[in-house]
Design a protein around this motif. Structure first.
Motif, PDB file in Angstrom:
ATOM      1  N   PHE A 103      16.925 -15.884   0.329  1.00  0.00           N
ATOM      2  CA  PHE A 103      16.361 -15.262   1.512  1.00  0.00           C
ATOM      3  C   PHE A 103      17.406 -14.525   2.345  1.00  0.00           C
ATOM      4  O   PHE A 103      17.089 -13.509   2.972  1.00  0.00           O
ATOM      5  N   TYR A 104      18.656 -14.966   2.320  1.00  0.00           N
ATOM      6  CA  TYR A 104      19.668 -14.162   3.011  1.00  0.00           C
ATOM      7  C   TYR A 104      19.809 -12.808   2.322  1.00  0.00           C
ATOM      8  O   TYR A 104      19.807 -11.754   2.975  1.00  0.00           O
ATOM      9  N   ASN A 105      19.946 -12.819   0.995  1.00  0.00           N
ATOM     10  CA  ASN A 105      20.146 -11.553   0.270  1.00  0.00           C
ATOM     11  C   ASN A 105      18.938 -10.637   0.380  1.00  0.00           C
ATOM     12  O   ASN A 105      19.084  -9.413   0.491  1.00  0.00           O
ATOM     13  N   MET A 106      17.736 -11.208   0.359  1.00  0.00           N
ATOM     14  CA  MET A 106      16.544 -10.387   0.480  1.00  0.00           C
ATOM     15  C   MET A 106      16.459  -9.729   1.853  1.00  0.00           C
ATOM     16  O   MET A 106      16.264  -8.521   1.973  1.00  0.00           O
ATOM     17  N   LEU A 153      17.623  -8.679  -8.029  1.00  0.00           N
ATOM     18  CA  LEU A 153      16.190  -8.654  -7.797  1.00  0.00           C
ATOM     19  C   LEU A 153      15.866  -8.243  -6.365  1.00  0.00           C
ATOM     20  O   LEU A 153      15.010  -7.380  -6.124  1.00  0.00           O
ATOM     21  N   THR A 154      16.560  -8.852  -5.400  1.00  0.00           N
ATOM     22  CA  THR A 154      16.272  -8.523  -3.998  1.00  0.00           C
ATOM     23  C   THR A 154      16.697  -7.095  -3.664  1.00  0.00           C
ATOM     24  O   THR A 154      16.044  -6.429  -2.858  1.00  0.00           O
ATOM     25  N   SER A 155      17.777  -6.618  -4.271  1.00  0.00           N
ATOM     26  CA  SER A 155      18.173  -5.218  -4.067  1.00  0.00           C
ATOM     27  C   SER A 155      17.115  -4.287  -4.637  1.00  0.00           C
ATOM     28  O   SER A 155      16.829  -3.228  -4.067  1.00  0.00           O
ATOM     29  N   GLY A 156      16.529  -4.690  -5.762  1.00  0.00           N
ATOM     30  CA  GLY A 156      15.456  -3.897  -6.346  1.00  0.00           C
ATOM     31  C   GLY A 156      14.236  -3.844  -5.448  1.00  0.00           C
ATOM     32  O   GLY A 156      13.594  -2.795  -5.307  1.00  0.00           O
ATOM     33  N   PHE A 157      13.908  -4.969  -4.816  1.00  0.00           N
ATOM     34  CA  PHE A 157      12.797  -4.976  -3.864  1.00  0.00           C
ATOM     35  C   PHE A 157      13.064  -3.982  -2.728  1.00  0.00           C
ATOM     36  O   PHE A 157      12.166  -3.278  -2.269  1.00  0.00           O
ATOM     37  N   ALA A 158      14.317  -3.944  -2.272  1.00  0.00           N
ATOM     38  CA  ALA A 158      14.669  -3.113  -1.113  1.00  0.00           C
ATOM     39  C   ALA A 158      14.689  -1.625  -1.433  1.00  0.00           C
ATOM     40  O   ALA A 158      14.555  -0.800  -0.527  1.00  0.00           O
ATOM     41  N   VAL A 159      14.865  -1.275  -2.714  1.00  0.00           N
ATOM     42  CA  VAL A 159      14.859   0.146  -3.089  1.00  0.00           C
ATOM     43  C   VAL A 159      13.540   0.795  -2.688  1.00  0.00           C
ATOM     44  O   VAL A 159      13.511   1.907  -2.135  1.00  0.00           O
ATOM     45  N   LEU A 160      12.425   0.099  -2.949  1.00  0.00           N
ATOM     46  CA  LEU A 160      11.123   0.659  -2.588  1.00  0.00           C
ATOM     47  C   LEU A 160      10.997   0.814  -1.074  1.00  0.00           C
ATOM     48  O   LEU A 160      10.447   1.805  -0.586  1.00  0.00           O
ATOM     49  N   VAL A 161      11.545  -0.149  -0.331  1.00  0.00           N
ATOM     50  CA  VAL A 161      11.523  -0.069   1.134  1.00  0.00           C
ATOM     51  C   VAL A 161      12.294   1.164   1.603  1.00  0.00           C
ATOM     52  O   VAL A 161      11.832   1.909   2.475  1.00  0.00           O
ATOM     53  N   SER A 162      13.480   1.400   1.036  1.00  0.00           N
ATOM     54  CA  SER A 162      14.295   2.545   1.455  1.00  0.00           C
ATOM     55  C   SER A 162      13.607   3.866   1.107  1.00  0.00           C
ATOM     56  O   SER A 162      13.672   4.833   1.865  1.00  0.00           O
ATOM     57  N   GLN A 163      12.931   3.907  -0.045  1.00  0.00           N
ATOM     58  CA  GLN A 163      12.231   5.133  -0.433  1.00  0.00           C
ATOM     59  C   GLN A 163      11.058   5.408   0.508  1.00  0.00           C
ATOM     60  O   GLN A 163      10.819   6.556   0.895  1.00  0.00           O
ATOM     61  N   LYS A 164      10.321   4.367   0.878  1.00  0.00           N
ATOM     62  CA  LYS A 164       9.205   4.534   1.823  1.00  0.00           C
ATOM     63  C   LYS A 164       9.720   4.945   3.203  1.00  0.00           C
ATOM     64  O   LYS A 164       9.116   5.778   3.891  1.00  0.00           O
ATOM     65  N   PHE A 165      10.853   4.386   3.597  1.00  0.00           N
ATOM     66  CA  PHE A 165      11.448   4.734   4.887  1.00  0.00           C
ATOM     67  C   PHE A 165      11.902   6.191   4.883  1.00  0.00           C
ATOM     68  O   PHE A 165      11.693   6.933   5.851  1.00  0.00           O
ATOM     69  N   GLY A 166      12.535   6.623   3.780  1.00  0.00           N
ATOM     70  CA  GLY A 166      12.994   8.002   3.668  1.00  0.00           C
ATOM     71  C   GLY A 166      11.838   8.995   3.684  1.00  0.00           C
ATOM     72  O   GLY A 166      11.989  10.132   4.140  1.00  0.00           O
ATOM     73  N   ALA A 167      10.653   8.551   3.222  1.00  0.00           N
ATOM     74  CA  ALA A 167       9.468   9.402   3.205  1.00  0.00           C
ATOM     75  C   ALA A 167       8.661   9.289   4.502  1.00  0.00           C
ATOM     76  O   ALA A 167       7.563   9.838   4.593  1.00  0.00           O
TER      77      ALA A 167
END
Length: 448
Positions: A147-150, A68-82
């Motif tokens: 919270f560590y994993n997130m 779940l937390t990795s899934g949350f971070a995917v959107l962050v990485s995509q926004k960062f890449g853009a």
């Protein structure tokens, strides 16, 4: 410090990103192994079996959290890449809100279901009390795990794989010290090992939070960022829930295998526990490549660099195959020696079963390594359904083999359950990746 993975040599980027992550994962395995080693050597085979029998249950929750937390971070990485800084802040705030909700829900459900799950897995009576004591404490500390994993996933999505490493080293050392103090000095039994794990994870979570506040202005949030945005929540849950379910389905398969294993008694459970700890250690390069590819593919998708995704996957597969072959050789030659670390005295029966398991599964490390690359790349580009269904295929294969082959070939049937699951998961992931990446390439050409 952020790291842009949309420019530069893909192999160099993946390796330099992976090395700190690999060291961190190894340290994390070391402090997980520390529990097992100290419990096995100071408390005996039954205590080792008790801790080992909860491994699938702990993974059920940990895997759900990681997915779940990795899934949350995917959107962050995509926004960062853009190069969408506001998007990064909004998606980070959304991750925090969702993680708070998840902490409450997961903790209540896991703690209330702990004893029924142990009974469902046919946990032997002689280890039931210790098993329940250990897993209840682990579940009570879910907030630290979540919270560590997130926070670590967010840091990695921005290209920072070094900082989580430093905090894991600190946590690993602290965990080993606390294991010795609680088990050897305070005589707290298996509960001491559980408390040591939770305290250590809490420290690493707090350190991640403090570091983000101090060093990452791109993650500095204002009041406006805390507004719940339906589109962000939907996107994160759309990616995160299937990823979480994929891990949970895999964990459910592991619980089924544990249930089959529990019918063999404490000696076999202890053998499998020791062998699986060795296997988890040698698996870390594969796990690391998977995490690296999730960040790499997410950022490059955001930047529209599909050609770089294809190149990165191709090179990472070659590296993974070489590492898998080397890992197989190491396990076959030295696996039995590693398992002796977990056992007090010289229990030849436990060592023999552990060696047999490791020699069997090590022949199938190549498909295991490919699973992490294909699955994480698909998740990085937003494809989450097939990875979830691959987890289901993995569970079915593991279940069928675990409850049929042991009737014919005894413990060898248990040892073959994991390889059967890996192959069942690898095939659909591989087919879907090549189909999906070709579709994205054609869509890009049409748009241009």
């Amino acid at each position: 410090m952020t790291k842009d993975m949309t420019m530069g040599n893909p192999v160099k980027l993946i390796i330099t990103f992976s090395i700190p992550l690999l060291i961190g994962n190894i340290f994390q395995q070391f402090y997980n192994m520390a529990d097992t080693i100290i419990v096995g050597r100071y408390l005996g085979v039954d205590a080792l079996a008790a801790v080992g029998s909860t491994g699938a249950m702990a993974f059920l929750v940990n895997g759900f959290v990681i997915g779940l937390t990795s899934g949350f971070a995917v959107l962050v990485s995509q926004k960062f890449g853009a190069n969408d800084e506001e998007g990064v802040k909004k998606s980070f705030a959304s991750s925090l809100i969702l993680s708070i909700i998840m902490t409450v829900v997961v903790t209540v459900i896991s703690m209330s279901s702990a004893k029924p799950l142990l009974m469902l897995m046919n946990t032997p009576d002689n280890i039931m009390k210790d098993s329940l004591s250990y897993i209840i404490i682990i579940y009570a500390g879910n907030i630290a795990i979540i919270f560590y994993n997130m926070l670590a996933s967010i840091l990695r999505s921005l290209g920072d794989s070094k900082t989580p490493l430093y905090f894991l080293i600190i946590a690993s050392i602290l965990n080993i010290v606390l294991d010795i103090v609680f088990i050897v000095n305070f005589h707290m039994g298996v509960s001491g090992a559980a408390y040591a794990t939770i305290i250590s994870q809490s420290v690493s979570a707090i350190l991640c939070a403090l570091y983000i506040v101090k060093k990452f202005p791109i993650l500095k949030l204002k009041k406006s960022h805390w507004k719940i945005r339906k589109r962000y929540v939907q996107n994160q849950l759309r990616i995160g829930i299937p990823m979480a379910l994929q891990f949970s389905i895999t964990a459910a398969g592991a619980m089924v295998l544990q249930g089959a294993l529990n019918n063999f008694g404490s000696k076999i459970i202890a053998s499998y526990t020791a062998a699986s700890k060795v296997q988890q250690l040698v698996m870390q390069p594969s796990v690391t490549f998977g995490v690296a590819m999730a960040t790499y593919s997410g950022q490059n998708l955001g930047a529209g660099r599909i050609d770089r995704i294809k190149e990165g996957v191709k090179k990472c597969i070659i590296i993974s195959i070489i590492v898998s072959i080397a890992s197989s050789i190491i396990v076959i030659l030295f696996g039995a020696s590693f398992t002796k670390m977990f056992i007090s005295g010289n229990d030849l029966e436990v060592i023999s079963y552990s060696r047999h398991y490791l020699n069997t599964v090590s022949l199938f490390y190549i498909p295991l390594g490919l699973i992490f690359i294909y699955r994480n790349t698909l998740q990085g580009i937003g494809e989450s359904f097939v990875p979830m269904m691959a987890g289901f295929a993995e569970m079915v294969a593991r279940t069928v083999v675990a409850f049929t082959l042991p009737l014919l070939i005894d413990f060898t049937g248990i040892a073959l359950a994991d390889p059967a699951a890996w192959i069942a998961a690898c095939v659909p992931l591989m087919i879907t990746y090549y189909r999906r990446i070709n579709i994205i390439m054609k869509e890009k050409q049409i748009n241009f």
